[in-house]
Design a protein around this motif. Structure first.
Motif, PDB file in Angstrom:
ATOM      1  N   SER A  12       0.835  -1.193   0.000  1.00 43.29           N
ATOM      2  CA  SER A  12       0.000   0.000   0.000  1.00 43.29           C
ATOM      3  C   SER A  12       0.875   1.251   0.000  1.00 43.29           C
ATOM      4  N   THR A  13       0.306   2.335  -0.482  1.00 41.43           N
ATOM      5  CA  THR A  13       1.030   3.609  -0.503  1.00 41.43           C
ATOM      6  C   THR A  13       0.786   4.416   0.765  1.00 41.43           C
ATOM      7  N   ILE A  14       0.085   3.850   1.730  1.00 32.26           N
ATOM      8  CA  ILE A  14      -0.144   4.542   2.997  1.00 32.26           C
ATOM      9  C   ILE A  14       1.206   4.777   3.675  1.00 32.26           C
ATOM     10  N   GLY A  15       1.472   6.004   4.057  1.00 31.30           N
ATOM     11  CA  GLY A  15       2.726   6.343   4.718  1.00 31.30           C
ATOM     12  C   GLY A  15       3.839   6.725   3.769  1.00 31.30           C
ATOM     13  N   CYS A  16       3.612   6.617   2.466  1.00 33.35           N
ATOM     14  CA  CYS A  16       4.625   6.994   1.478  1.00 33.35           C
ATOM     15  C   CYS A  16       4.588   8.499   1.241  1.00 33.35           C
ATOM     16  N   SER A  17       5.663   8.995   0.675  1.00 29.79           N
ATOM     17  CA  SER A  17       5.700  10.419   0.347  1.00 29.79           C
ATOM     18  C   SER A  17       4.721  10.700  -0.794  1.00 29.79           C
ATOM     19  N   GLN A  18       4.291  11.947  -0.883  1.00 27.67           N
ATOM     20  CA  GLN A  18       3.345  12.340  -1.923  1.00 27.67           C
ATOM     21  C   GLN A  18       3.928  12.094  -3.311  1.00 27.67           C
ATOM     22  N   ASP A  19       5.230  12.260  -3.444  1.00 31.51           N
ATOM     23  CA  ASP A  19       5.914  12.036  -4.713  1.00 31.51           C
ATOM     24  C   ASP A  19       5.794  10.572  -5.151  1.00 31.51           C
ATOM     25  N   GLN A  20       5.963   9.643  -4.217  1.00 27.17           N
ATOM     26  CA  GLN A  20       5.854   8.219  -4.525  1.00 27.17           C
ATOM     27  C   GLN A  20       4.413   7.839  -4.854  1.00 27.17           C
ATOM     28  N   ILE A  21       3.457   8.403  -4.143  1.00 28.25           N
ATOM     29  CA  ILE A  21       2.040   8.125  -4.413  1.00 28.25           C
ATOM     30  C   ILE A  21       1.675   8.574  -5.825  1.00 28.25           C
ATOM     31  N   LYS A  22       2.135   9.753  -6.215  1.00 24.35           N
ATOM     32  CA  LYS A  22       1.850  10.267  -7.560  1.00 24.35           C
ATOM     33  C   LYS A  22       2.513   9.406  -8.632  1.00 24.35           C
ATOM     34  N   THR A  23       3.696   8.867  -8.351  1.00 24.58           N
ATOM     35  CA  THR A  23       4.386   8.001  -9.303  1.00 24.58           C
ATOM     36  C   THR A  23       3.610   6.708  -9.497  1.00 24.58           C
ATOM     37  N   VAL A  24       3.115   6.126  -8.411  1.00 22.28           N
ATOM     38  CA  VAL A  24       2.308   4.898  -8.500  1.00 22.28           C
ATOM     39  C   VAL A  24       1.067   5.164  -9.349  1.00 22.28           C
ATOM     40  N   ARG A  25       0.403   6.272  -9.095  1.00 23.04           N
ATOM     41  CA  ARG A  25      -0.811   6.615  -9.846  1.00 23.04           C
ATOM     42  C   ARG A  25      -0.485   6.878 -11.326  1.00 23.04           C
TER      43      ARG A  25
END
Length: 61
Positions: A12-25
């Protein structure tokens, strides 16, 4: 035929940086265990390097 990557979101992307979440998306991954196929190019390799701890990558020919 160009090489491709099969990318599966394993964590899950919970707890990840916003940059990593945007990369996953940006790779098209929305849910855990979802799989997408991406072309092997420098841009996609850079994205996968950034989130390598969250995904499982399989090289396809």
């Amino acid at each position: 035929m160009a090489k491709t990557f099969e990318v599966k979101l394993k964590k899950s992307t919970i707890g990840c940086s916003q940059d990593q979440i945007k990369t996953v998306r940006a790779l098209g991954l929305k849910k855990v265990n979802q799989t997408v196929v991406k072309a092997d190019n420098p841009a996609n390799r850079g994205q996968l390097y950034k989130i390598q701890h969250l995904v499982e990558i399989t090289v396809k020919n």
